[in-house]
Design an enzyme around this catalytic site. Structure first.
Site, PDB file in Angstrom:
ATOM      1  N   GLY A  21     -19.474   1.148 -12.657  1.00 18.14           N
ATOM      2  CA  GLY A  21     -20.007  -0.175 -12.994  1.00 18.14           C
ATOM      3  C   GLY A  21     -18.855  -1.085 -13.373  1.00 18.14           C
ATOM      4  O   GLY A  21     -18.765  -1.584 -14.503  1.00 18.14           O
ATOM      5  N   CYS A  66     -30.070 -13.203 -26.879  1.00 18.46           N
ATOM      6  CA  CYS A  66     -29.454 -11.900 -27.135  1.00 18.46           C
ATOM      7  C   CYS A  66     -28.486 -11.971 -28.313  1.00 18.46           C
ATOM      8  O   CYS A  66     -28.382 -11.023 -29.096  1.00 18.46           O
ATOM      9  CB  CYS A  66     -28.757 -11.363 -25.891  1.00 18.46           C
ATOM     10  SG  CYS A  66     -29.914 -10.675 -24.708  1.00 18.46           S
ATOM     11  N   GLU A 119     -21.069  -9.538  -4.529  1.00 17.42           N
ATOM     12  CA  GLU A 119     -20.307 -10.705  -4.980  1.00 17.42           C
ATOM     13  C   GLU A 119     -19.193 -10.292  -5.942  1.00 17.42           C
ATOM     14  O   GLU A 119     -18.067 -10.772  -5.861  1.00 17.42           O
ATOM     15  CB  GLU A 119     -21.234 -11.723  -5.665  1.00 17.42           C
ATOM     16  CG  GLU A 119     -22.222 -12.381  -4.729  1.00 17.42           C
ATOM     17  CD  GLU A 119     -21.526 -13.206  -3.649  1.00 17.42           C
ATOM     18  OE1 GLU A 119     -20.584 -13.940  -3.985  1.00 17.42           O
ATOM     19  OE2 GLU A 119     -21.931 -13.102  -2.475  1.00 17.42           O
ATOM     20  N   GLN A 120     -19.543  -9.391  -6.867  1.00 19.44           N
ATOM     21  CA  GLN A 120     -18.530  -8.906  -7.803  1.00 19.44           C
ATOM     22  C   GLN A 120     -17.393  -8.233  -7.049  1.00 19.44           C
ATOM     23  O   GLN A 120     -16.215  -8.482  -7.298  1.00 19.44           O
ATOM     24  CB  GLN A 120     -19.154  -7.869  -8.755  1.00 19.44           C
ATOM     25  CG  GLN A 120     -19.968  -8.459  -9.870  1.00 19.44           C
ATOM     26  CD  GLN A 120     -20.410  -7.395 -10.863  1.00 19.44           C
ATOM     27  OE1 GLN A 120     -20.572  -6.227 -10.517  1.00 19.44           O
ATOM     28  NE2 GLN A 120     -20.620  -7.814 -12.094  1.00 19.44           N
ATOM     29  N   LEU A 134      -8.531   7.425 -13.174  1.00 16.72           N
ATOM     30  CA  LEU A 134      -9.644   6.934 -13.990  1.00 16.72           C
ATOM     31  C   LEU A 134     -10.780   6.468 -13.081  1.00 16.72           C
ATOM     32  O   LEU A 134     -10.559   5.695 -12.149  1.00 16.72           O
ATOM     33  CB  LEU A 134      -9.176   5.745 -14.854  1.00 16.72           C
ATOM     34  CG  LEU A 134     -10.258   4.979 -15.620  1.00 16.72           C
ATOM     35  CD1 LEU A 134     -10.875   5.851 -16.726  1.00 16.72           C
ATOM     36  CD2 LEU A 134      -9.690   3.700 -16.241  1.00 16.72           C
ATOM     37  N   LEU A 135     -11.979   6.935 -13.362  1.00 17.06           N
ATOM     38  CA  LEU A 135     -13.179   6.442 -12.673  1.00 17.06           C
ATOM     39  C   LEU A 135     -13.853   5.408 -13.564  1.00 17.06           C
ATOM     40  O   LEU A 135     -14.156   5.686 -14.729  1.00 17.06           O
ATOM     41  CB  LEU A 135     -14.150   7.606 -12.403  1.00 17.06           C
ATOM     42  CG  LEU A 135     -15.568   7.231 -11.961  1.00 17.06           C
ATOM     43  CD1 LEU A 135     -15.558   6.521 -10.612  1.00 17.06           C
ATOM     44  CD2 LEU A 135     -16.461   8.480 -11.907  1.00 17.06           C
ATOM     45  N   ASP A 136     -14.101   4.195 -13.025  1.00 17.33           N
ATOM     46  CA  ASP A 136     -14.793   3.129 -13.766  1.00 17.33           C
ATOM     47  C   ASP A 136     -16.160   2.909 -13.107  1.00 17.33           C
ATOM     48  O   ASP A 136     -16.255   2.311 -12.033  1.00 17.33           O
ATOM     49  CB  ASP A 136     -13.943   1.845 -13.726  1.00 17.33           C
ATOM     50  CG  ASP A 136     -14.562   0.713 -14.538  1.00 17.33           C
ATOM     51  OD1 ASP A 136     -15.637   0.923 -15.135  1.00 17.33           O
ATOM     52  OD2 ASP A 136     -13.970  -0.379 -14.562  1.00 17.33           O
ATOM     53  N   SER A 140     -22.760  -4.660  -6.888  1.00 17.42           N
ATOM     54  CA  SER A 140     -22.850  -6.085  -6.585  1.00 17.42           C
ATOM     55  C   SER A 140     -21.797  -6.494  -5.552  1.00 17.42           C
ATOM     56  O   SER A 140     -20.582  -6.370  -5.793  1.00 17.42           O
ATOM     57  CB  SER A 140     -22.656  -6.906  -7.872  1.00 17.42           C
ATOM     58  OG  SER A 140     -22.284  -8.228  -7.560  1.00 17.42           O
ATOM     59  N   GLY A 192     -13.862  -6.091 -12.222  1.00 20.46           N
ATOM     60  CA  GLY A 192     -12.620  -5.321 -12.180  1.00 20.46           C
ATOM     61  C   GLY A 192     -11.655  -5.580 -13.324  1.00 20.46           C
ATOM     62  O   GLY A 192     -10.492  -5.173 -13.239  1.00 20.46           O
TER      63      GLY A 192
HETATM   64  C1  LIG Z   1     -22.872  -5.663 -17.294  1.00 19.00           C
HETATM   65  S1  LIG Z   1     -21.950  -5.272 -15.839  1.00 19.00           S
HETATM   66  C2  LIG Z   1     -20.499  -4.606 -16.604  1.00 19.00           C
HETATM   67  C3  LIG Z   1     -19.312  -4.731 -15.729  1.00 19.00           C
HETATM   68  C4  LIG Z   1     -17.984  -4.249 -16.314  1.00 19.00           C
HETATM   69  N1  LIG Z   1     -18.032  -2.869 -16.680  1.00 19.00           N
HETATM   70  C5  LIG Z   1     -17.570  -5.120 -17.477  1.00 19.00           C
HETATM   71  O1  LIG Z   1     -17.529  -4.633 -18.582  1.00 19.00           O
HETATM   72  O2  LIG Z   1     -17.250  -6.276 -17.240  1.00 19.00           O
HETATM   73  C6  LIG Z   1     -22.793  -3.817 -15.176  1.00 19.00           C
HETATM   74  C7  LIG Z   1     -22.144  -3.237 -13.951  1.00 19.00           C
HETATM   75  O3  LIG Z   1     -22.828  -2.017 -13.596  1.00 19.00           O
HETATM   76  C8  LIG Z   1     -22.979  -1.975 -12.197  1.00 19.00           C
HETATM   77  N2  LIG Z   1     -24.087  -1.074 -11.853  1.00 19.00           N
HETATM   78  C9  LIG Z   1     -25.357  -1.134 -12.273  1.00 19.00           C
HETATM   79  N3  LIG Z   1     -26.091  -0.137 -11.724  1.00 19.00           N
HETATM   80  C10 LIG Z   1     -25.249   0.576 -10.946  1.00 19.00           C
HETATM   81  C11 LIG Z   1     -25.407   1.718 -10.130  1.00 19.00           C
HETATM   82  N4  LIG Z   1     -26.600   2.292  -9.959  1.00 19.00           N
HETATM   83  N5  LIG Z   1     -24.321   2.213  -9.495  1.00 19.00           N
HETATM   84  C12 LIG Z   1     -23.108   1.612  -9.625  1.00 19.00           C
HETATM   85  N6  LIG Z   1     -22.898   0.513 -10.399  1.00 19.00           N
HETATM   86  C13 LIG Z   1     -23.955  -0.011 -11.043  1.00 19.00           C
HETATM   87  C14 LIG Z   1     -23.209  -3.419 -11.813  1.00 19.00           C
HETATM   88  O4  LIG Z   1     -22.978  -3.617 -10.429  1.00 19.00           O
HETATM   89  C15 LIG Z   1     -22.186  -4.110 -12.702  1.00 19.00           C
HETATM   90  O5  LIG Z   1     -20.926  -4.103 -12.081  1.00 19.00           O
END
Ligand SMILES: C[S@@+](CC[C@H](N)C(=O)[O-])C[C@H]1O[C@@H](n2cnc3c(N)ncnc32)[C@H](O)[C@@H]1O
Length: 394
Positions: A167, A358, A193-194, A163-165, A191, A171
């Site tokens: 963003g 929001c 920090e994340q 599976l590719l996740d 990110s 985690g």
């Molecule tokens: C709102 S958070 C959602 C995180 C996670 N999917 C969740 O549901 O908790 C958006 C995520 O998208 C990542 N993201 C945004 N733009 C990105 C990009 N160009 N390439 C990779 N990741 C990206 C951010 O770093 C962040 O981890």
């Protein structure tokens, strides 16, 4: 002092008290529930034609302070801007170019703020996207777990699949899918920090052999169809209209023929990109999500289809996101003192307004949230989805 206030303000009979810099108090209606401590006299003139962007900016810049329930503050702000002529613009909003450096800076601004701050008001898994309330009675923690399960079921994950996740945030989904569905997960975030905390949690749960997380831009993903399934949650809001085709092409190229792609993200309620929310969108772009852009569901589906993805199922979770945001906002409001030790005062003001605002925006149908499930059909048009959705609810 009343002479300086636009007279129409009194006609609205809002439950609002203005406490002026010289100690005077002015009630704009009976039984005030919200008090604005006005530090800057020019604010009074501005109240005569307030957009939510202008009001929000004035608060963020410290021109007034707030006392009272934040949900009520937002409702009053909207009533003011609606009554006093802050119109939604009719011209389409600005569409921006998105390059990797700009996007990385925008992501760092929002997500690298402070892990401890986010942990104060998110659920224990630190899922930072719309939760799923199957009965409407769940706690935030239960609803986030239900969302993770809902996603995994929609993806029809099977043990051993890759599976590719895209963003992956902190985690939460990657760990859940590996733990509960036995898949191998490759997650990416922009990110630092994340990533650092997400890796610690993977390690602590003993999942390092099944979950690999990297700092990577989606544009740098491999295009060799190596994944059985692809999921992207709360990420495509950062992609921008200009790159939507590239984004969905990247997901198409990452998944194997016959595989599934699930995109979960916020969508606009207008098809032409017109701003909604009387300035709320501008506020979000200025202070919360720089360079964020929301496509309409129709636009997202059009771009997916053009890139070869066949859309097979769509679900709106608008009111689920309203509820999620209420939980987040209430959690933050309950921990304001601690939050003030973790982030700058200006950031705290921004995040307070953003979460409460929001929640209001989703409740009022200014924005939506869609899960869009698609397949990359094999060359002969086949795929492995079951004939009905019954398996999701069994
Ligand atoms: C709102 S958070 C959602 C995180 C996670 N999917 C969740 O549901 O908790 C958006 C995520 O998208 C990542 N993201 C945004 N733009 C990105 C990009 N160009 N390439 C990779 N990741 C990206 C951010 O770093 C962040 O981890």
């Amino acid at each position: 002092m009343q002479a300086h206030l636009p007279p129409v303000l009194h006609e609205l009979r809002l439950p609002l008290r203005l406490r002026l810099w010289d100690g005077q108090e002015l009630d704009l209606g009976p039984n005030p529930r919200v008090t604005l401590d006005v530090h800057d006299p020019t604010l009074l003139t501005q109240l005569g034609r307030p957009s939510l962007d202008a009001l929000g900016s004035a608060y963020v810049e410290g021109r007034f302070d707030l006392q009272g329930p934040l949900s009520e503050v937002i409702r009053i702000g909207d009533a003011l801007s609606r009554a006093l002529g802050a119109e939604n613009e009719t011209a389409p909003g600005e569409r921006e170019e998105h390059d990797k450096a700009t996007d990385a800076a925008a992501i760092a601004y929002h997500y690298d703020l402070s892990n401890d701050f986010y942990a104060l008001w998110l659920d224990p898994q630190m899922v930072y996207s719309c939760a799923y309330f199957p009965t409407g009675t769940e706690t935030l923690e239960q609803a986030q777990l239900a969302k993770l399960r809902h996603l995994c079921l929609k993806l029809r994950l099977k043990p051993g699949e890759r599976l590719l996740d895209v963003g992956c945030g902190w985690g939460g989904l990657a760990r859940y899918a590996a733990r509960e569905f036995g898949v191998e997960v490759y997650g990416i975030t922009l990110s630092k920090e994340q990533l650092s905390l997400a890796r610690q949690r993977v390690e602590a749960e003993g999942l390092s052999d099944r979950v690999q997380l990297e700092l990577l831009d989606y544009r740098d993903l491999p295009a060799d169809g190596r994944f059985d399934k692809v999921v992207s949650v709360g990420m495509f809001e950062h992609v921008g209209h200009a790159n939507l085709g590239l984004y969905f092409r990247t997901l198409f190229n990452a998944v194997k023929p016959g595989g599934l792609v699930l995109n979960h993200g916020i969508t606009a309620c207008t098809t032409d990109g017109r701003p909604v929310g009387r300035g709320a969108g501008e506020f979000i772009g200025r202070y919360v999500f720089p360079h964020g852009e929301l496509p309409h569901l129709a636009t997202a589906i059009a771009r997916m289809s053009e890139e070869g993805l066949e859309v097979v199922d769509v679900e709106s979770l608008r009111l689920h996101y309203a509820r999620t945001l209420r939980f987040w906002s209430d959690n933050l409001e309950a921990h304001l003192e601690q939050a003030a030790t973790l982030v700058a005062e200006k950031s705290l003001r921004i995040w307070r307004l953003y979460l409460a605002g929001c929640a209001y925006g989703f409740e009022n149908n200014w924005i939506n949230l869609h899960q869009i499930l698609a397949v990359r059909p094999r060359a002969d048009g086949s795929h492995d989805l079951p004939w009905s959705r019954a398996d999701l609810y069994g």
